[in-house]
Structures are given as C-alpha cells and as structure tokens.
Design an enzyme around this catalytic site. Structure first.
Site, PDB file in Angstrom:
ATOM      1  CB  CYS A   1       4.404   2.717  21.784  1.00 58.06           C
ATOM      2  SG  CYS A   1       5.587   3.540  20.728  1.00 58.06           S
TER       3      CYS A   1
ATOM      4  CG  ASN B   1       4.182   4.972  16.447  1.00 60.23           C
ATOM      5  OD1 ASN B   1       3.770   5.387  17.535  1.00 60.23           O
ATOM      6  ND2 ASN B   1       5.033   3.971  16.345  1.00 60.23           N
TER       7      ASN B   1
ATOM      8  CG  HIS C   1       1.754   1.049  19.591  1.00 60.22           C
ATOM      9  ND1 HIS C   1       1.500   2.405  19.553  1.00 60.22           N
ATOM     10  CD2 HIS C   1       3.022   0.896  19.112  1.00 60.22           C
ATOM     11  CE1 HIS C   1       2.556   3.029  19.076  1.00 60.22           C
ATOM     12  NE2 HIS C   1       3.498   2.141  18.794  1.00 60.22           N
TER      13      HIS C   1
HETATM   14  N1  ACO Z   1       9.745   4.727   1.148  1.00 61.35           N
HETATM   15  C1  ACO Z   1      10.062   3.954   0.079  1.00 61.35           C
HETATM   16  N2  ACO Z   1      10.824   2.860   0.156  1.00 61.35           N
HETATM   17  C2  ACO Z   1      11.310   2.525   1.364  1.00 61.35           C
HETATM   18  C3  ACO Z   1      11.030   3.288   2.528  1.00 61.35           C
HETATM   19  C4  ACO Z   1      10.226   4.442   2.385  1.00 61.35           C
HETATM   20  N3  ACO Z   1       9.904   5.238   3.412  1.00 61.35           N
HETATM   21  N4  ACO Z   1      11.641   2.723   3.571  1.00 61.35           N
HETATM   22  C5  ACO Z   1      12.285   1.642   3.103  1.00 61.35           C
HETATM   23  N5  ACO Z   1      12.085   1.526   1.777  1.00 61.35           N
HETATM   24  C6  ACO Z   1      12.569   0.486   0.861  1.00 61.35           C
HETATM   25  C7  ACO Z   1      13.810  -0.199   1.387  1.00 61.35           C
HETATM   26  O1  ACO Z   1      14.983   0.465   1.005  1.00 61.35           O
HETATM   27  C8  ACO Z   1      13.688  -1.552   0.736  1.00 61.35           C
HETATM   28  O2  ACO Z   1      14.117  -1.474  -0.599  1.00 61.35           O
HETATM   29  P1  ACO Z   1      14.916  -2.681  -1.301  1.00 61.35           P
HETATM   30  O3  ACO Z   1      13.933  -3.832  -1.329  1.00 61.35           O
HETATM   31  O4  ACO Z   1      15.245  -2.133  -2.652  1.00 61.35           O
HETATM   32  O5  ACO Z   1      16.104  -2.927  -0.436  1.00 61.35           O
HETATM   33  C9  ACO Z   1      12.189  -1.807   0.703  1.00 61.35           C
HETATM   34  O6  ACO Z   1      11.561  -0.517   0.793  1.00 61.35           O
HETATM   35  C10 ACO Z   1      11.692  -2.678   1.834  1.00 61.35           C
HETATM   36  O7  ACO Z   1      12.235  -2.156   3.065  1.00 61.35           O
HETATM   37  P2  ACO Z   1      11.968  -2.844   4.441  1.00 61.35           P
HETATM   38  O8  ACO Z   1      12.798  -2.168   5.490  1.00 61.35           O
HETATM   39  O9  ACO Z   1      12.078  -4.332   4.267  1.00 61.35           O
HETATM   40  O10 ACO Z   1      10.442  -2.461   4.643  1.00 61.35           O
HETATM   41  P3  ACO Z   1       9.444  -3.046   5.677  1.00 61.35           P
HETATM   42  O11 ACO Z   1       8.361  -3.731   4.993  1.00 61.35           O
HETATM   43  O12 ACO Z   1      10.151  -3.752   6.816  1.00 61.35           O
HETATM   44  O13 ACO Z   1       8.802  -1.714   6.285  1.00 61.35           O
HETATM   45  C11 ACO Z   1       8.877  -0.366   8.262  1.00 61.35           C
HETATM   46  C12 ACO Z   1       9.632  -0.794   7.003  1.00 61.35           C
HETATM   47  C13 ACO Z   1       7.618   0.350   7.836  1.00 61.35           C
HETATM   48  C14 ACO Z   1       9.772   0.571   9.048  1.00 61.35           C
HETATM   49  C15 ACO Z   1       8.513  -1.623   9.076  1.00 61.35           C
HETATM   50  O14 ACO Z   1       9.659  -2.444   9.234  1.00 61.35           O
HETATM   51  C16 ACO Z   1       7.961  -1.290  10.441  1.00 61.35           C
HETATM   52  O15 ACO Z   1       6.890  -0.732  10.560  1.00 61.35           O
HETATM   53  N6  ACO Z   1       8.654  -1.710  11.515  1.00 61.35           N
HETATM   54  C17 ACO Z   1       8.200  -1.499  12.869  1.00 61.35           C
HETATM   55  C18 ACO Z   1       8.468  -0.079  13.274  1.00 61.35           C
HETATM   56  C19 ACO Z   1       7.733   0.287  14.532  1.00 61.35           C
HETATM   57  O16 ACO Z   1       6.678  -0.208  14.811  1.00 61.35           O
HETATM   58  N7  ACO Z   1       8.329   1.195  15.289  1.00 61.35           N
HETATM   59  C20 ACO Z   1       7.688   1.753  16.416  1.00 61.35           C
HETATM   60  C21 ACO Z   1       7.937   1.009  17.670  1.00 61.35           C
HETATM   61  S1  ACO Z   1       6.998   1.697  18.922  1.00 61.35           S
HETATM   62  C22 ACO Z   1       7.821   2.968  19.723  1.00 61.35           C
HETATM   63  O17 ACO Z   1       8.413   2.775  20.756  1.00 61.35           O
HETATM   64  C23 ACO Z   1       7.791   4.344  19.154  1.00 61.35           C
END
Ligand code: ACO
Length: 319
Positions: free
Chosen positions: A116, A270, A240
C-alpha cells in the site's frame, strides 16, 4: 531523507486519472455471505462498499489513459512507465509490459511492489528518473485484491478491493513539486500480512493496526522535516485508505484535523497501491485543491513498508 539538493531537476504532476470496476459489493452483500454486519464494518473500518472486478492491466490502462488525456500528452512522449502493484496479472512478465502495450507507449516499463506504500515509492522513483534526464513518466498504482482474498474470511474480505489511479509526472524548471519524501520497510514483520504465490491473504489485523499508526506518524514526520514544512503548512493529508480509525489516530498524533484528510475509503475499501491516488485525485476532481497547496501523502503496507511525501499541488495542464 535529507532535504532535496537544490540542483535536482524537479518534476510535477500534470495529469491524473482514476478507474474503478463497475461491480459494487456492499456491506449488506457481505452480510449475506459471512458472519458479519454492516454496522460492525462501518464502525470498525469506515467502509460502506467496495468495487471488484477487472484485471490489474485493464484498470491500469483505463486510469493511465485518463491521466495522459488530462495532461494532454502524446503517449509516445512518455519515457518510462512505473506500475505499482501487489497483484500482477502474471508472475512473468511484469504487468507493466501489458499496460505499456495497451496504452501504446514506447518506453521502459517496470512494476514496483511495496504494497500500500507503492504509489508513493513510485513517485520517489519517478522523480529520480526525471532528475537523471527523463522528461515524462507515467506512474500508475493498481491492485485487484479481490483475486487474492478468501471470500469466506471475514478478517480480510470486508477490507480489500480493486481500483487504479495514475499520474503523469513531468520535468519542470526549478525544484519541482516534491519537497520531501521518505521510504521505509521492516521485513522482520512480513508475516503480519502475506499471500503465498497462488494463495490467499493472511493478516494479523490487530498488530498491523498497532504498528500502522506508529509508522505513518514516523514517516510523515520525516517527510515534513525533509521538506522544511510543518503540519500547519499542510492543506491536505492523503493517507492510505485502510481503516478510518487508523487514519484518525495517526492524524490526531500528527496534530492534523480530520477535515484536512482526503477520504475515499467508504466507497472503495482498501485498494492498496490505488488507495492514495484514488483519494488524492478524487479530492482534486472535487475542486478541494488549488495550485500551491501542500499535500502530505502517507502510506503503510505489507512488508511492513511505509512511505510519505510532501508535494506542492500544481493543478492540471502543462506547467
Ligand atoms: N464482522 C463481525 N465481527 C468481527 C469481524 C467482522 N468482519 N471481524 C472480527 N470480528 C469480531 C472478532 O471476532 C472479535 O469478537 P470478540 O470480541 O467476540 O472476540 C471482535 O469483532 C473484535 O475483533 P478485533 O480483531 O479486535 O477487531 P478490530 O477492532 O481490531 O478490527 C480490523 C479488525 C478491522 C481487521 C482492524 O484490526 C484493522 O483494520 N487492522 C488493520 C488492517 C490493515 O490496515 N490492513 C491493511 C494493511 S495495508 C496492505 O498492505 C494491504
């Protein structure tokens, strides 16, 4: 990075273009396929819908053609094509070869893969080529992440999508519009986000999130220092487009109000290499930039790469 030497041959963006596939996938569509909800996706990511479809070459040709038309330049006058992509259509040859032929260019063509951060890496490379004599470089950032997403994995399927953005970068008299830049990588973190050849994306979302904020702030501060500017001089930040919470945390730490950000995340998801140019050039097309504005680009991605730049917006047309 050190400040640019005053003797450097400068460059400016003289044309730009965007391309998105026609197929819209809403959060409601994802709700029907996996255990997630529109509310969760909007709240935790800021994404409402995304576009999927096409190939990396076809989207690149579309955005590239628009950028060439916007700059009003003959394709035959392009000296180099840089395609930033993590999702090439083939392992061999580079997808830039397909795009070069499709656009009718007669020049060197190569792919850059810095995830990215790739478009900003490419912008630094384009400026480098111009510093050593090229007149005109076509820089394209494109990804078709829908092809490497596991559509049953709610950790990744809700985030990633397809798109393309392109810029014509031309030599200008004087210092040019790139005032400061920074590129970085930390290969020790490669397992946080990866895709084996022929496989699917795997991501430790929480850890990527934690590191992303820190490395965006760190890289942005390096570019600001290199350019001799401060956050108060910046008219627009183009981060990004990964997650609205990452963007707002990084802006808060940098002391930049969210009203100064360019956002396309809600409609595009993204799109990796396309993310920064899609948000940047949508803001330009919406009339949010005027010539002279300072723009801070800042990205992070798999690798874990980071890249930022401070660019003076010059507007459309030949300089
Ligand atoms: N829908 C519903 N619930 C979900 C989902 C979903 N899609 N995904 C996870 N959950 C649940 C989990 O199971 C968890 O439940 P629990 O509390 O019962 O255990 C709860 O939601 C919270 O999960 P987290 O993983 O803590 O959620 P978080 O707030 O961290 O959000 C996310 C997850 C959106 C993936 C976030 O961590 C994120 O955006 N991370 C960065 C990712 C990123 O930017 N990647 C790209 C990098 S750039 C590149 O090179 C492409």
């Amino acid at each position: 990075m050190p400040p640019l030497p005053s003797s450097a041959r400068g460059a400016a963006i003289t044309g730009w273009g965007r391309a998105l596939p026609d197929t819209v996938v809403t959060n409601a569509d994802l709700e029907a396929r996996m255990d997630t909800s529109d509310e969760w996706i909007r709240e935790r990511t800021g994404i409402a819908e995304r576009r999927i479809g096409g190939s990396t070459a076809s989207l690149s040709i579309e955005s590239g053609r628009r950028a060439l038309a916007c700059a009003g330049v003959d394709p035959a006058s392009i000296d180099a094509l840089i395609l930033s992509t993590t999702t090439p259509d083939r392992t061999v040859p580079a997808t830039s070869a397909t795009v070069q032929h499709g656009l009718g260019l007669r020049c060197g063509a190569f792919d850059v893969n810095a995830a990215c951060s790739g478009f900003v890496y490419g912008l630094a490379v384009a400026n480098g080529l111009i510093a050593i004599g090229a007149e005109r470089v076509l820089l394209i950032g494109t990804d078709t992440l829908s092809r490497i997403v596991d559509w049953t994995d709610r950790n990744t399927a809700i985030l990633f999508a397809d798109g393309s953005g392109a810029a014509v970068v031309e030599a200008v008299g004087g210092r040019g519009s790139l005032l400061g830049w920074d590129i970085d990588a930390d290969g020790s973190a490669e397992d946080l986000l990866f895709c084996e050849v022929g496989g699917h994306l795997h991501m430790d979302g929480k850890e990527v999130f934690r590191r992303a904020v820190r490395i965006m702030v760190d890289s942005a501060e390096k570019s600001l220092a290199a350019s001799g500017t401060s956050v108060d001089d910046i008219a627009m930040v183009v981060p990004h487009q990964a997650n609205i919470r990452i963007i707002s945390a990084a802006c808060e730490r940098l002391g930049i109000p969210m009203s100064k950000t360019a956002l396309a995340l809600a409609e595009t998801g993204n799109t990796s290499s396309a993310s920064i140019p899609l948000a940047w050039f949508a803001a330009a097309d919406d009339g949010r930039l005027v010539p002279g504005d300072l723009v801070l680009l800042v990205g992070f991605g798999a690798g874990m790469t980071a890249a930022s730049a401070v660019v003076r917006w010059t507007g459309a047309g030949r300089p």
